[in-house]
Design an enzyme around this catalytic site. Structure first.
Site, mmCIF file in Angstrom:
data_model
loop_
_atom_site.group_PDB
_atom_site.id
_atom_site.type_symbol
_atom_site.label_atom_id
_atom_site.label_comp_id
_atom_site.label_asym_id
_atom_site.label_seq_id
_atom_site.Cartn_x
_atom_site.Cartn_y
_atom_site.Cartn_z
ATOM 1 N N ASP A 161 24.462 -50.546 -9.509
ATOM 2 C CA ASP A 161 25.730 -50.449 -10.748
ATOM 3 C C ASP A 161 26.768 -51.619 -10.033
ATOM 4 O O ASP A 161 26.280 -52.647 -9.267
ATOM 5 C CB ASP A 161 26.619 -49.048 -9.586
ATOM 6 C CG ASP A 161 25.790 -47.920 -9.490
ATOM 7 O OD1 ASP A 161 25.591 -47.526 -11.435
ATOM 8 O OD2 ASP A 161 26.101 -46.215 -9.277
ATOM 9 N N TYR B 215 16.204 -49.555 0.083
ATOM 10 C CA TYR B 215 17.218 -50.338 0.159
ATOM 11 C C TYR B 215 18.038 -50.060 1.271
ATOM 12 O O TYR B 215 17.783 -49.233 2.403
ATOM 13 C CB TYR B 215 18.746 -49.081 -0.662
ATOM 14 C CG TYR B 215 18.319 -49.126 -2.674
ATOM 15 C CD1 TYR B 215 18.983 -50.004 -2.463
ATOM 16 C CD2 TYR B 215 17.352 -48.336 -2.651
ATOM 17 C CE1 TYR B 215 19.068 -49.873 -4.116
ATOM 18 C CE2 TYR B 215 17.626 -47.920 -4.424
ATOM 19 C CZ TYR B 215 18.246 -49.068 -4.610
ATOM 20 O OH TYR B 215 18.414 -48.582 -6.622
#
Length: 420
Positions: A156, A215
Site C-alpha cells: 500500500d 513483514y
C-alpha cells in the site's frame, strides 16, 4: 429510502472499560515521531545500513549456496526440462528482480492513472527490453512502450520494501541482467534500488511460487505524548506526508477512510448514584505483552477476515481465506540516531505467514497494542478471530512503520527468524 443500520461491537470481557476505542487507538498510533522510522527505511533502501544489525545477537541470513549475505536471497527454482521442439511461451526469458524501495516516495505498488507508483516506474524502465512483436502491438494500440511485471505482493501507499520480488519476461535473447538493473536504477532517482536480478525458470512466478512472506513493523516508543483521559476533549491527528510531522487538525480524506468509528468513540462515562465517573484508560503498553499476544498465533491455520480491510467479512459461497502464521513475535530494539547516542527506542514486530490479506499486518499490530495496553488475556487475538464484526479490532496502524522484508521460495526455517 431506508436508513442504513450500523452494528456496533461491545467487548464484554473484564478489561472492556480500559480498552481504547477506535478514536483513541488512532490518536495513539499517529501521535508518534514517525520521521525517525522513515529516515531509517530510507537509509536501508539506499544500502547505507542493514536491518539485521538491529537485532541481538546479530543475525546473518545465508544463501542456499552457503555464501553469507545481509539479505536472504533464495536459490532459483531449477529450470524445468524442456521437451524436444518445445517453443512458444516456453522460449521466453524470465528474469527475477529483487527490489528495495522507500514507501514514503510512492503511492503504493500497483500502477494507477496519474499516480507515482513502484510498478509504474519499473514497467516504464523495462520498455526498452520488450520484443519487437510486443512493441508493434503496443504501438498499434497507441499504448506506451512498457514492460509488464508480476509481483510477490502489492504494498500500500507508504509501505516500504527491502526485498520485494517481481518478474519480467521477454522473447529477446540478447538481454543481460546488468542492463535491466542499470535501466531501473537510472529511472528510480534514488528512491528505488535493484538488490539483485537473475534469469530464472519460465515456471517461476513471484506470487504463486512463494511459500512465505516476512513483514516487519517498527513502532516508535520514545517522545510519545501521554494519551488524554476520556473526559477531556478529543483531537484528531493527521500525518502530514509533505512535512513528515504530526499536527492538529481535521483528518484527511484518505486517513478518515481507514478509521472505523463505533459507539465506543463517545466518551465512556459511567453513571453512579453520586455523580458521573470518568473512566481512566492506560496511556502506554508493554512490548513483552504484545509479544505474548502474538505468540498465540504461531503455528495455526486461521481465517484472518476480522483483521483484514476492504475485503468481504464473510462469503456466501466457498470457505474463508486462511493464512498459516509461521512466526509472530515482538521485541524492543533501538534505531541509530544522530541526535541520540543510545539510539531511539522502538518496538519491532516480525510476522511471517504464507499469505497476508489487505492491511492485515497493520490491523494486527494496532489491535495487539490496544489489547496489551488494556491488559487483555494472552489469547485475546484468538478470541477476536471469532468476532462477528470487524469493529472488534482496531483501525490500521500507520503505513509508515510497515516494511516487506523478504519473500521465501523454500520452506520457512525458524532459525532465520529475526526475533526469537
Amino acid at each position: 429510502m431506508a436508513s442504513r443500520v450500523y452494528v456496533h461491537y461491545h467487548h464484554a470481557d473484564a478489561c472492556s472499560k480500559a480498552r481504547w476505542n477506535a478514536r483513541e487507538t488512532f490518536r495513539f498510533m499517529y501521535d508518534r515521531p514517525w520521521q525517525h522510522v522513515l529516515d531509517f527505511y530510507s537509509n536501508a533502501v539506499e544500502g547505507n545500513l542493514s536491518v539485521l544489525s538491529l537485532f541481538q545477537p546479530k543475525k546473518s541470513l545465508v544463501h542456499d549456496d552457503g555464501i553469507t549475505e545481509e539479505m536472504l536471497l533464495e536459490s532459483e527454482p531449477e529450470t524445468s526440462t524442456r521437451k524436444d521442439r518445445r517453443s512458444g511461451r516456453w522460449e521466453r526469458v524470465n528474469f527475477k528482480i529483487v527490489l528495495s524501495y522507500n514507501g514514503a516516495s510512492f503511492d503504493g505498488w500497483q500502477k494507477q492513472p496519474d499516480l507515482h507508483t513502484v510498478q509504474g516506474v519499473v514497467e516504464k524502465s523495462l520498455g526498452g527490453f520488450v520484443d519487437e512483436r510486443k512493441a508493434q502491438l503496443l504501438k498499434k494500440k497507441c499504448k506506451p512502450l512498457e514492460g509488464r511485471v508480476l509481483v510477490a505482493g502489492r504494498t500500500d501507499k507508504g509501505v516500504s520494501a527491502l526485498n520485494q520480488v517481481c518478474s519480467f519476461y521477454t522473447w529477446r535473447k540478447d538481454i543481460e541482467p546488468i542492463a535491466i538493473e542499470d535501466a531501473i536504477n537510472k529511472d528510480a532517482s534514488g528512491k528505488l534500488r535493484v538488490v539483485s536480478i537473475s534469469k530464472v525458470s519460465r515456471s517461476f512466478h513471484p506470487n504463486f511460487s512463494a511459500k512465505w512472506r516476512r513483514y516487519l513493523y517498527i513502532f516508535p516508543l520514545d517522545d510519545a505524548e501521554p494519551l488524554r483521559k476520556s473526559g477531556e476533549n478529543h483531537e484528531n491527528f493527521i500525518f502530514d506526508e509533505n512535512k513528515k510531522k504530526q499536527r492538529n487538525g481535521l483528518l484527511s480524506e484518505e486517513i478518515a477512510e481507514e478509521v472505523i468509528m463505533s459507539e465506543d468513540d463517545e466518551l465512556e462515562i459511567e453513571e453512579t448514584s453520586n455523580a458521573l465517573e470518568v473512566v481512566e484508560k492506560p496511556s502506554d503498553f508493554s512490548v513483552s505483552k504484545v509479544d505474548q499476544l502474538l505468540q498465540h498465533l504461531q503455528g495455526k491455520v486461521l481465517s484472518y477476515k476480522m483483521f483484514a480491510r476492504d475485503t468481504k467479512a464473510a462469503r456466501n459461497e466457498g470457505p474463508p481465506t486462511e493464512c498459516f502464521m509461521y512466526h509472530a513475535r515482538a521485541a524492543e530494539i533501538r534505531l541509530s540516531s544522530s541526535d541520540c547516542v543510545e539510539g531511539r527506542r522502538v518496538m519491532c514486530v516480525e510476522l511471517v505467514a504464507n499469505r497476508f490479506l489487505r492491511k492485515m499486518v497493520r490491523v494486527l499490530v494496532a489491535t495487539s497494542i490496544r489489547e496489551a495496553a488494556a491488559g487483555a488475556e494472552d489469547d485475546a487475538l484468538l478470541k477476536l478471530l471469532e468476532a462477528s464484526c470487524r469493529r472488534a479490532t482496531a483501525p490500521p496502524a500507520p503505513s509508515e512503520g510497515l516494511c516487506l522484508f523478504d519473500v521465501g521460495y523454500t520452506d520457512f526455517d525458524p532459525q532465520t527468524s529475526l526475533i526469537s
